[in-house]
Scaffold this motif. Structure first.
Motif, PDB file in Angstrom:
ATOM      1  N   UNK A   1       0.802  -1.120   0.082  1.00 60.91           N
ATOM      2  CA  UNK A   1      -0.048   0.016   0.064  1.00 60.91           C
ATOM      3  C   UNK A   1       0.848   1.234  -0.071  1.00 60.91           C
ATOM      4  N   UNK A   2       1.944   1.010   0.851  1.00 54.92           N
ATOM      5  CA  UNK A   2       3.065   2.139   0.704  1.00 54.92           C
ATOM      6  C   UNK A   2       4.383   1.596   0.390  1.00 54.92           C
ATOM      7  N   UNK A   3       4.802   2.047  -0.663  1.00 50.79           N
ATOM      8  CA  UNK A   3       6.100   1.528  -1.289  1.00 50.79           C
ATOM      9  C   UNK A   3       7.320   1.936  -0.397  1.00 50.79           C
ATOM     10  N   UNK A   4       7.813   1.052   0.546  1.00 44.04           N
ATOM     11  CA  UNK A   4       8.590   1.317   1.316  1.00 44.04           C
ATOM     12  C   UNK A   4       9.700   0.276   1.687  1.00 44.04           C
ATOM     13  N   UNK A   5      11.070   0.874   1.756  1.00 42.32           N
ATOM     14  CA  UNK A   5      11.815  -0.336   2.191  1.00 42.32           C
ATOM     15  C   UNK A   5      12.977   0.315   3.182  1.00 42.32           C
ATOM     16  N   UNK A   6      12.634  -0.053   4.369  1.00 43.01           N
ATOM     17  CA  UNK A   6      13.194   0.467   5.600  1.00 43.01           C
ATOM     18  C   UNK A   6      14.815   0.104   5.472  1.00 43.01           C
ATOM     19  N   UNK A   7      15.625   1.348   6.226  1.00 43.69           N
ATOM     20  CA  UNK A   7      17.010   0.862   6.167  1.00 43.69           C
ATOM     21  C   UNK A   7      17.425   1.561   7.368  1.00 43.69           C
ATOM     22  N   UNK A   8      18.814   0.987   7.850  1.00 46.81           N
ATOM     23  CA  UNK A   8      19.423   1.504   9.042  1.00 46.81           C
ATOM     24  C   UNK A   8      20.262   2.874   8.859  1.00 46.81           C
ATOM     25  N   UNK A   9      20.579   3.449   9.938  1.00 43.58           N
ATOM     26  CA  UNK A   9      21.266   4.737  10.121  1.00 43.58           C
ATOM     27  C   UNK A   9      22.490   4.781   9.164  1.00 43.58           C
ATOM     28  N   UNK A  10      23.212   3.628   9.165  1.00 43.58           N
ATOM     29  CA  UNK A  10      24.494   3.577   8.739  1.00 43.58           C
ATOM     30  C   UNK A  10      24.641   3.629   7.010  1.00 43.58           C
ATOM     31  N   UNK A  11      23.262   3.215   6.559  1.00 46.89           N
ATOM     32  CA  UNK A  11      23.030   3.218   5.145  1.00 46.89           C
ATOM     33  C   UNK A  11      22.668   4.786   4.487  1.00 46.89           C
TER      34      UNK A  11
ATOM     35  N   UNK B   1      13.846   7.851  21.963  1.00 46.31           N
ATOM     36  CA  UNK B   1      14.895   7.640  21.013  1.00 46.31           C
ATOM     37  C   UNK B   1      16.185   8.551  20.925  1.00 46.31           C
ATOM     38  N   UNK B   2      17.210   8.459  20.531  1.00 40.61           N
ATOM     39  CA  UNK B   2      18.278   9.239  20.290  1.00 40.61           C
ATOM     40  C   UNK B   2      18.305  10.175  19.053  1.00 40.61           C
ATOM     41  N   UNK B   3      18.987  10.904  18.859  1.00 39.53           N
ATOM     42  CA  UNK B   3      18.967  11.796  17.451  1.00 39.53           C
ATOM     43  C   UNK B   3      19.051  10.858  16.304  1.00 39.53           C
ATOM     44  N   UNK B   4      20.357   9.946  16.337  1.00 34.51           N
ATOM     45  CA  UNK B   4      20.129   9.121  15.305  1.00 34.51           C
ATOM     46  C   UNK B   4      19.121   8.218  14.755  1.00 34.51           C
ATOM     47  N   UNK B   5      18.570   7.696  16.018  1.00 29.17           N
ATOM     48  CA  UNK B   5      17.206   6.895  15.708  1.00 29.17           C
ATOM     49  C   UNK B   5      16.072   7.839  15.024  1.00 29.17           C
TER      50      UNK B   5
ATOM     51  N   UNK C   1      16.232  10.310  13.353  1.00 29.60           N
ATOM     52  CA  UNK C   1      16.609  10.660  11.963  1.00 29.60           C
ATOM     53  C   UNK C   1      16.460   9.186  10.949  1.00 29.60           C
ATOM     54  N   UNK C   2      16.607   8.245  11.692  1.00 34.20           N
ATOM     55  CA  UNK C   2      16.373   7.111  10.824  1.00 34.20           C
ATOM     56  C   UNK C   2      15.027   6.758  10.649  1.00 34.20           C
ATOM     57  N   UNK C   3      14.354   6.728  11.820  1.00 38.92           N
ATOM     58  CA  UNK C   3      12.832   6.738  11.659  1.00 38.92           C
ATOM     59  C   UNK C   3      12.300   7.754  10.706  1.00 38.92           C
ATOM     60  N   UNK C   4      12.696   8.967  10.831  1.00 37.90           N
ATOM     61  CA  UNK C   4      12.142  10.057   9.809  1.00 37.90           C
ATOM     62  C   UNK C   4      12.507   9.586   8.434  1.00 37.90           C
ATOM     63  N   UNK C   5      13.548   9.225   8.012  1.00 36.80           N
ATOM     64  CA  UNK C   5      14.288   8.975   6.439  1.00 36.80           C
ATOM     65  C   UNK C   5      13.265   7.594   6.158  1.00 36.80           C
TER      66      UNK C   5
END
Length: 337
Positions: free
Chosen positions: A28-38, A130-134, A136-140
């Protein structure tokens, strides 16, 4: 707090052959989650410089930015005051949707105050968990880029056929620039506007020392550099195999409480991709032969005939007129006239 600790992202399912080739997707939502290091540092710098330059110093809500944006708006220079964390709250929990505002949605000024307070409270809770990195990861991973593209990985592949970790400052600025208005700054439909917006983001990156003056000049001079080839490869849409797998899994998903379009299942079939390719090529060749026979037999003659071989006049037009959309279009045409 439990929802914030365990946010639910809608992730599509994928169908693979026995030898690991992707042959179908359901989403329904074309999404592929990634990690911060990516995630490329260029993307993070572009986002912070453009959307929330005080991101690393506030606790979810930047009241200074909020009040300055109110003053700017009052003077006619409309600009947003939402932090990255507030935008994440909006993306994750749809705090601005009418369905989450109750009766207050009918009161003009009050409903704005209510959804803003909900965003603030949710942003504070997110920063607590969450910390700032987490964040940003959730946001992206949640931010929409239009055309049913959710998350930076999907957008990066769609527009540049690149993984998000490899984007340069120009490419990063283009994608971050789209967030202001995904349709207006779509580089495919509006390349001129997209270029101007990209350059604005690059200007912000230079202003806040994420780019040197020379880096800014070199990146502004670059063309958009779109690579849309991934769009063709990613069109795992309608196919016999995809539909057959969906039909076969329907009962299993209901019995095991899974949603094929949202739960990110990986489905492996017994199909051999090479044998499937040979079969499809054989069908294509056979269809060419059958099409040639059809042309030889019918030529320019009308093939629409009844059981006695009598030609049916205006066959296609009459069938079009039976469609529900035909009457609607006919009515709209009459109104325009």
């Amino acid at each position: 707090m439990q929802d914030i600790k365990s946010p639910v992202l809608s992730v599509g399912s994928e169908v693979y052959t026995a030898d690991g080739k992707l042959i179908g997707q359901y989403y329904k939502e074309n999404r592929s989650p990634i990690e911060f290091k990516e995630i490329s540092p260029n993307l993070i710098n572009a986002l912070v410089a453009t959307e929330d330059v005080r991101f690393y110093s506030h606790g979810g809500v930047d009241f200074y930015s909020f009040f300055t944006s109110v003053l700017s708006t009052a003077k006619g220079d409309r600009r947003g005051g939402s932090t990255i964390t507030q935008q994440l709250a909006k993306n994750l929990f749809e705090t601005r949707k009418k369905k989450s505002q109750g009766v207050i949605k009918h009161i003009p000024v009050l409903h704005t105050i209510v959804y803003k307070c909900k965003e603030w409270l949710t942003a504070f809770k997110i920063e607590h968990v969450y910390n700032k990195q987490q964040i940003l990861t959730l946001y992206f991973n949640t931010v929409p880029f239009g055309n049913n593209s959710y998350g930076i990985k999907t957008a990066s592949l769609k527009y540049f056929n690149k993984q998000p970790g490899t984007l340069n400052p120009s490419e990063s600025a283009l994608l971050i620039g789209m967030l202001k208005a995904t349709s207006s700054y779509n580089p495919i439909k509006n390349p001129q506007r997209a270029t101007e917006r990209r350059n604005t983001v690059l200007g912000q990156m230079e202003k806040y020392k994420f780019l040197t003056a020379d880096q800014y000049k070199s990146n502004v001079a670059l063309p958009l550099g779109l690579d849309l080839s991934y769009v063709e490869d990613d069109s795992h849409g309608d196919s016999y195999l995809r539909r057959a797998v969906e039909k076969w899994l329907d009962k299993w998903c209901k019995e095991n409480d899974y949603n094929l379009y949202e739960d990110g299942l990986k489905i492996y079939t017994t199909i051999d991709s090479k044998m499937q390719q040979y079969a499809e090529e054989a069908v294509t060749e056979k269809m060419k032969m059958l099409q040639k026979r059809f042309y030889n037999l019918w030529g320019n003659k009308n093939p629409w005939r009844d059981s006695k071989g009598v030609e049916i006049k205006d066959f296609i037009l009459k069938n079009e007129q039976r469609l529900p959309i035909y009457k609607l279009l006919e009515k709209n045409t009459a109104v325009i006239r």
